[in-house]
Design a protein around this motif. Structure first.
Motif, PDB file in Angstrom:
ATOM      1  N   PRO A  64     -10.692   1.415  12.213  1.00  0.00           N
ATOM      2  CA  PRO A  64     -10.816   2.578  13.101  1.00  0.00           C
ATOM      3  C   PRO A  64      -9.826   2.530  14.257  1.00  0.00           C
ATOM      4  O   PRO A  64      -9.303   1.480  14.625  1.00  0.00           O
ATOM      5  N   VAL A  65      -9.595   3.710  14.813  1.00  0.00           N
ATOM      6  CA  VAL A  65      -8.736   3.867  15.977  1.00  0.00           C
ATOM      7  C   VAL A  65      -9.589   4.419  17.106  1.00  0.00           C
ATOM      8  O   VAL A  65     -10.424   5.306  16.886  1.00  0.00           O
ATOM      9  N   LEU A  66      -9.374   3.910  18.296  1.00  0.00           N
ATOM     10  CA  LEU A  66     -10.073   4.458  19.447  1.00  0.00           C
ATOM     11  C   LEU A  66      -9.485   5.817  19.780  1.00  0.00           C
ATOM     12  O   LEU A  66      -8.322   5.931  20.156  1.00  0.00           O
ATOM     13  N   ILE A  67     -10.276   6.852  19.604  1.00  0.00           N
ATOM     14  CA  ILE A  67      -9.841   8.222  19.907  1.00  0.00           C
ATOM     15  C   ILE A  67     -10.648   8.698  21.111  1.00  0.00           C
ATOM     16  O   ILE A  67     -11.862   8.889  21.021  1.00  0.00           O
ATOM     17  N   ASP A  68      -9.965   8.871  22.215  1.00  0.00           N
ATOM     18  CA  ASP A  68     -10.642   9.366  23.412  1.00  0.00           C
ATOM     19  C   ASP A  68     -11.031  10.826  23.235  1.00  0.00           C
ATOM     20  O   ASP A  68     -10.320  11.606  22.594  1.00  0.00           O
ATOM     21  N   ASN A  69     -12.154  11.197  23.796  1.00  0.00           N
ATOM     22  CA  ASN A  69     -12.611  12.588  23.856  1.00  0.00           C
ATOM     23  C   ASN A  69     -12.962  13.169  22.494  1.00  0.00           C
ATOM     24  O   ASN A  69     -12.988  14.393  22.335  1.00  0.00           O
ATOM     25  N   LEU A  70     -13.219  12.314  21.519  1.00  0.00           N
ATOM     26  CA  LEU A  70     -13.598  12.830  20.206  1.00  0.00           C
ATOM     27  C   LEU A  70     -15.028  13.354  20.283  1.00  0.00           C
ATOM     28  O   LEU A  70     -15.929  12.644  20.751  1.00  0.00           O
ATOM     29  N   PRO A  71     -15.285  14.581  19.843  1.00  0.00           N
ATOM     30  CA  PRO A  71     -16.644  15.140  19.921  1.00  0.00           C
ATOM     31  C   PRO A  71     -17.648  14.295  19.127  1.00  0.00           C
ATOM     32  O   PRO A  71     -17.315  13.764  18.085  1.00  0.00           O
ATOM     33  N   ASP A 119       6.472   4.510  29.026  1.00  0.00           N
ATOM     34  CA  ASP A 119       5.816   5.368  30.022  1.00  0.00           C
ATOM     35  C   ASP A 119       5.880   6.846  29.663  1.00  0.00           C
ATOM     36  O   ASP A 119       5.053   7.639  30.112  1.00  0.00           O
ATOM     37  N   GLN A 120       6.865   7.243  28.819  1.00  0.00           N
ATOM     38  CA  GLN A 120       6.919   8.643  28.409  1.00  0.00           C
ATOM     39  C   GLN A 120       5.705   9.003  27.560  1.00  0.00           C
ATOM     40  O   GLN A 120       5.174  10.115  27.657  1.00  0.00           O
ATOM     41  N   ALA A 121       5.283   8.089  26.709  1.00  0.00           N
ATOM     42  CA  ALA A 121       4.078   8.339  25.909  1.00  0.00           C
ATOM     43  C   ALA A 121       2.831   8.250  26.778  1.00  0.00           C
ATOM     44  O   ALA A 121       1.899   9.060  26.640  1.00  0.00           O
ATOM     45  N   GLU A 122       2.809   7.291  27.669  1.00  0.00           N
ATOM     46  CA  GLU A 122       1.597   7.027  28.440  1.00  0.00           C
ATOM     47  C   GLU A 122       1.244   8.170  29.387  1.00  0.00           C
ATOM     48  O   GLU A 122       0.059   8.482  29.582  1.00  0.00           O
ATOM     49  N   VAL A 123       2.241   8.826  29.936  1.00  0.00           N
ATOM     50  CA  VAL A 123       1.960   9.982  30.794  1.00  0.00           C
ATOM     51  C   VAL A 123       1.292  11.091  29.983  1.00  0.00           C
ATOM     52  O   VAL A 123       0.326  11.730  30.437  1.00  0.00           O
ATOM     53  N   MET A 124       1.778  11.326  28.770  1.00  0.00           N
ATOM     54  CA  MET A 124       1.190  12.365  27.923  1.00  0.00           C
ATOM     55  C   MET A 124      -0.232  11.999  27.512  1.00  0.00           C
ATOM     56  O   MET A 124      -1.137  12.843  27.522  1.00  0.00           O
ATOM     57  N   VAL A 125      -0.434  10.736  27.153  1.00  0.00           N
ATOM     58  CA  VAL A 125      -1.767  10.292  26.748  1.00  0.00           C
ATOM     59  C   VAL A 125      -2.762  10.486  27.882  1.00  0.00           C
ATOM     60  O   VAL A 125      -3.871  11.020  27.691  1.00  0.00           O
ATOM     61  N   ASN A 126      -2.375  10.083  29.064  1.00  0.00           N
ATOM     62  CA  ASN A 126      -3.285  10.203  30.214  1.00  0.00           C
ATOM     63  C   ASN A 126      -3.594  11.658  30.543  1.00  0.00           C
ATOM     64  O   ASN A 126      -4.714  11.991  30.949  1.00  0.00           O
ATOM     65  N   ALA A 127      -2.603  12.518  30.354  1.00  0.00           N
ATOM     66  CA  ALA A 127      -2.845  13.945  30.608  1.00  0.00           C
ATOM     67  C   ALA A 127      -3.870  14.509  29.626  1.00  0.00           C
ATOM     68  O   ALA A 127      -4.767  15.275  30.007  1.00  0.00           O
ATOM     69  N   LEU A 128      -3.752  14.131  28.346  1.00  0.00           N
ATOM     70  CA  LEU A 128      -4.725  14.591  27.357  1.00  0.00           C
ATOM     71  C   LEU A 128      -6.113  14.043  27.654  1.00  0.00           C
ATOM     72  O   LEU A 128      -7.120  14.744  27.493  1.00  0.00           O
ATOM     73  N   ARG A 129      -6.167  12.801  28.083  1.00  0.00           N
ATOM     74  CA  ARG A 129      -7.468  12.218  28.431  1.00  0.00           C
ATOM     75  C   ARG A 129      -8.129  13.003  29.559  1.00  0.00           C
ATOM     76  O   ARG A 129      -9.331  13.272  29.521  1.00  0.00           O
ATOM     77  N   ARG A 130      -7.330  13.363  30.553  1.00  0.00           N
ATOM     78  CA  ARG A 130      -7.885  14.112  31.685  1.00  0.00           C
ATOM     79  C   ARG A 130      -8.367  15.495  31.258  1.00  0.00           C
ATOM     80  O   ARG A 130      -9.334  16.026  31.804  1.00  0.00           O
ATOM     81  N   LYS A 131      -7.693  16.077  30.271  1.00  0.00           N
ATOM     82  CA  LYS A 131      -8.068  17.408  29.793  1.00  0.00           C
ATOM     83  C   LYS A 131      -9.205  17.368  28.772  1.00  0.00           C
ATOM     84  O   LYS A 131      -9.610  18.405  28.254  1.00  0.00           O
ATOM     85  N   LYS A 132      -9.687  16.166  28.456  1.00  0.00           N
ATOM     86  CA  LYS A 132     -10.790  15.986  27.499  1.00  0.00           C
ATOM     87  C   LYS A 132     -10.401  16.440  26.094  1.00  0.00           C
ATOM     88  O   LYS A 132     -11.230  16.938  25.329  1.00  0.00           O
ATOM     89  N   ILE A 133      -9.120  16.253  25.761  1.00  0.00           N
ATOM     90  CA  ILE A 133      -8.623  16.564  24.417  1.00  0.00           C
ATOM     91  C   ILE A 133      -8.486  15.254  23.651  1.00  0.00           C
ATOM     92  O   ILE A 133      -8.002  14.256  24.207  1.00  0.00           O
ATOM     93  N   PRO A 134      -8.902  15.208  22.398  1.00  0.00           N
ATOM     94  CA  PRO A 134      -8.808  13.958  21.643  1.00  0.00           C
ATOM     95  C   PRO A 134      -7.382  13.400  21.633  1.00  0.00           C
ATOM     96  O   PRO A 134      -6.412  14.114  21.357  1.00  0.00           O
ATOM     97  N   ALA A 135      -7.270  12.125  21.959  1.00  0.00           N
ATOM     98  CA  ALA A 135      -5.971  11.458  22.011  1.00  0.00           C
ATOM     99  C   ALA A 135      -6.145   9.991  21.662  1.00  0.00           C
ATOM    100  O   ALA A 135      -7.193   9.390  21.944  1.00  0.00           O
ATOM    101  N   ALA A 136      -5.121   9.420  21.038  1.00  0.00           N
ATOM    102  CA  ALA A 136      -5.118   7.991  20.711  1.00  0.00           C
ATOM    103  C   ALA A 136      -3.741   7.432  21.023  1.00  0.00           C
ATOM    104  O   ALA A 136      -2.729   8.139  20.923  1.00  0.00           O
TER     105      ALA A 136
END
Length: 650
Positions: A643-650, A584-601
């Motif tokens: 490939p890796v699913l990268i959220d918010n990748l331009p 859950d320590q990783a997952e909170v950070m991942v979700n925060a980046l997703r919300r900020k529209k910053i690329p995250a995997a």
């Protein structure tokens, strides 16, 4: 003559594949054993799902597995384990990972349990021949609602499950050692909030006729003195390593008095470390061979091997081609050790004392890279905060088939090691050459707080974890950018566990790095202080501050509380069974980046704990990280990578 191809850094085709790194590399446990002329060690094999296997080398040089499938020689004492087996006259005693019971295995037989089922764990055993028993460090998890209890206990060798608690009452114990005539027991102990490299006590007690311990006496330690690796010589002298001068040096105790065996001033032209932090059981940096004490020590970041005459204190260098040495054990006319160098992967080495000839008994990898693909480390010192200097190993891009594009500088990966009370190693590491042979520069940083440079350097981190380590990683990158070595617009930082925390803190609180990779990294210091296992449950008291009294520092330095400041892409790797840093320590950070529209995997590996042991997961993580950088830094890959699913990748 080979014509070099011109290609962008990062896109070079490399013979160091992820398959090679993950499945053709084993890892050696720190504990080696000598039983007569037989030599034993433990291999962690990724291709067998991370199974730990005892291996024996007989005097004729034949190497064979001892541990049959599905047994897995690994203990969970302190969670990090080590010291999971003991050999006595061909009989093998070991802790099995699945049930944590002790097993006895005679030659060419099936292991049999000698302890009952239940919540007990065992490590760091010693044989008590006089009483036909063993003494082990025990960790009792049977009281599920309480912190596990640690103590020393005697266990019968004959499988009758006789059990006698010997020493208890303190939070931790290690290193039970019996003198040659079986009359004395030495051990180490310490209490919260100390870690064993901060403060330990060395005790000796008489072994009574009924097997209990009488007249326990503290002979060294306390007052911020760290003691490690006690062991008796054949003449009954107790040797140990103490940090009383600020450096781990060798001492002896006999007839009630302590003597320094190797004082810095008298025998070592430079300050040196003869010991190492007790993260796992079974560490050994010295042993006895005939009349000599053979020891390894670190000086200027490089390992040395020497013979010490206890009678005179004379230290004679033994010329060996290794820069990393550990696991030292002695036998009749030889010593055995774990050793490696920038051109030689870590190996089991038997060194004949008569002629000084090293014989390689087993390599961590059978892969031999041609020199044109090997990037040799450069030891660098760079300026950091407070007018201080810190250390790193710098690896330039190296591939015998390629050269970078004109005017281009390579991307940089800064590596933040775990611990944080740990250190880098110059031993050949295919994981580093995976990057350098593709055109990356790599800086492996020994930030303030690392071991190998004395107590003052290590204690730079006291109260300042998340500051000193981050500053040093940032300043190392800046140093290399200013030297014109690397591209300041393509800098990344990666690390695992505590190194993952430094990675996330550097990405959150500084703006030098443009991407990062966190391997089971800590993002929430408060959660770590509240929920981690016993061994590390008070670790942060020293390097952050006492909790909850210093809760404001925990909140201030936790990246999870400042996700609004994190503004660059990050890839996260996590094991779903990790008890040290829960997912859950990783997952909170991942979700925060997703919300900020910053690329995250985010990649969660099933069945993995704190550190990945399965070949397919090690491979997947390397490939995924490479793919991530290629998309973030904008270069084409030379090979097909899943490939890796990268959220918010331009």
């Amino acid at each position: 003559m080979n014509t070099l191809k011109v290609a962008r850094y990062g896109s070079w085709k490399s013979p160091v594949t992820s398959d090679l790194v993950s499945s053709r590399v084993i890892r050696f446990d720190r504990q080696l054993e000598v039983d007569g002329n037989d030599i034993y060690w433990v291999e962690m094999r990724p291709e067998e799902g991370g199974r730990y296997v005892i291996v024996r080398c007989s005097p004729d040089g034949r190497v064979a597995d001892v541990t049959p499938k599905p047994f897995n020689v690994r203990t969970r004492v302190h969670e990090y384990g080590g010291g999971a087996y003991k050999i006595d006259r061909g009989m093998v005693y070991f802790s099995n990972f699945a049930d944590q019971r002790l097993y006895r295995q005679s030659p060419n037989s099936i292991p049999e349990p000698i302890t009952p089922e239940g919540g007990m764990r065992y490590a760091d055993g010693v044989i008590d021949h006089r009483r036909n028993r063993m003494i082990w460090v025990c960790e009792d998890h049977t009281k599920n609602d309480k912190e596990p209890e640690n103590y020393l206990a005697a266990i019968s060798m004959d499988g009758t499950e006789r059990f006698q608690k010997l020493i208890s009452g303190n939070d931790f114990y290690s290193s039970p050692r019996i003198n040659p005539d079986g009359s004395l027991l030495a051990w180490l102990t310490w209490n919260h909030p100390n870690m064993p490299w901060d403060y330990t006590e060395l005790w000796v007690g008489e072994i009574r006729e009924d097997g209990s311990i009488g007249n326990p006496t503290q002979i060294a330690g306390g007052n911020d003195e760290s003691i490690c690796q006690p062991r008796y010589s054949l003449d009954g002298t107790l040797y140990f390593i103490s940090e009383r001068t600020g450096w781990w040096n060798l001492y002896s105790w006999k007839d009630g008095s302590i003597a320094a065996l190797c004082s810095i001033e008298a025998l070592c032209p430079r300050e040196a470390e003869f010991g190492a932090p007790h993260w796992v059981f079974g560490i050994s940096t010295y042993a006895f061979e005939s009349v000599h004490l053979i020891c390894s020590y670190l000086k200027d970041g490089s390992a040395h091997l020497a013979a010490l005459d206890p009678a005179t204190g004379e230290l004679k260098e033994i010329n060996v081609p290794y820069t990393s040495i550990s696991g030292v054990q002695g036998g009749p006319g030889f010593v055995v050790l774990l050793a490696g160098s920038p051109t030689e992967a870590e190996s089991i080495i038997r060194l004949e004392m008569a002629n000084g000839k090293p014989v390689n008994l087993g390599r961590s990898t059978q892969v031999t890279l041609p020199r044109e693909y090997l990037s040799l480390p450069e030891a660098i010192e760079f300026p950091t905060e407070g007018a201080l200097t810190s250390h790193a190993l710098y690896y330039k891009p190296k591939n015998g088939d390629y050269v970078g594009s004109a005017g281009e500088r390579p991307p940089l990966i800064v590596v933040s090691h775990g611990g944080p009370t740990s250190a880098t190693s110059s031993t050949l590491n295919l994981s580093i050459h995976f990057w350098t042979s593709r055109g990356f520069a790599v800086a492996d940083v020994d930030y303030g707080g690392s071991t190998g440079y004395g107590r003052d350097y290590r204690q730079r981190l006291d109260g300042r974890w998340g500051i000193v380590d981050v500053d040093d990683c940032v300043n190392c990158a800046r140093y290399l950018i200013e030297r014109g070595e690397v591209d300041g617009k393509r800098t990344a930082i990666r690390g695992g566990s505590a190194g993952g925390y430094t990675t996330l803190a550097a990405l959150t609180f500084r703006d030098v790095f443009k991407a990062g990779a966190s391997y089971y990294g800590v993002s929430d210091l408060e959660a770590l202080a509240r929920d981690t296992h016993k061994f590390e449950s008070r670790y942060l008291d020293r390097i952050v501050g006492p909790y909850p009294g210093s809760r404001d520092l925990y909140l201030e330095r936790s990246p999870i509380n400042h996700v609004e400041r994190l503004s660059c892409p990050v890839i996260f790797f996590q094991g779903d069974e990790d008890k040290v840093v829960p997912p859950d320590q990783a997952e909170v950070m991942v979700n925060a980046l997703r919300r900020k529209k910053i690329p995250a995997a985010y990649i969660l590996f099933q069945g993995e704990q704190h550190g990945f042991r399965k070949a397919q997961n090690i491979k997947r993580a390397l490939d995924a990280e490479l793919y991530f950088y290629s998309r973030i830094f904008g270069f084409e890959l030379a090979d097909d990578v899943e490939p890796v699913l990268i959220d918010n990748l331009p």
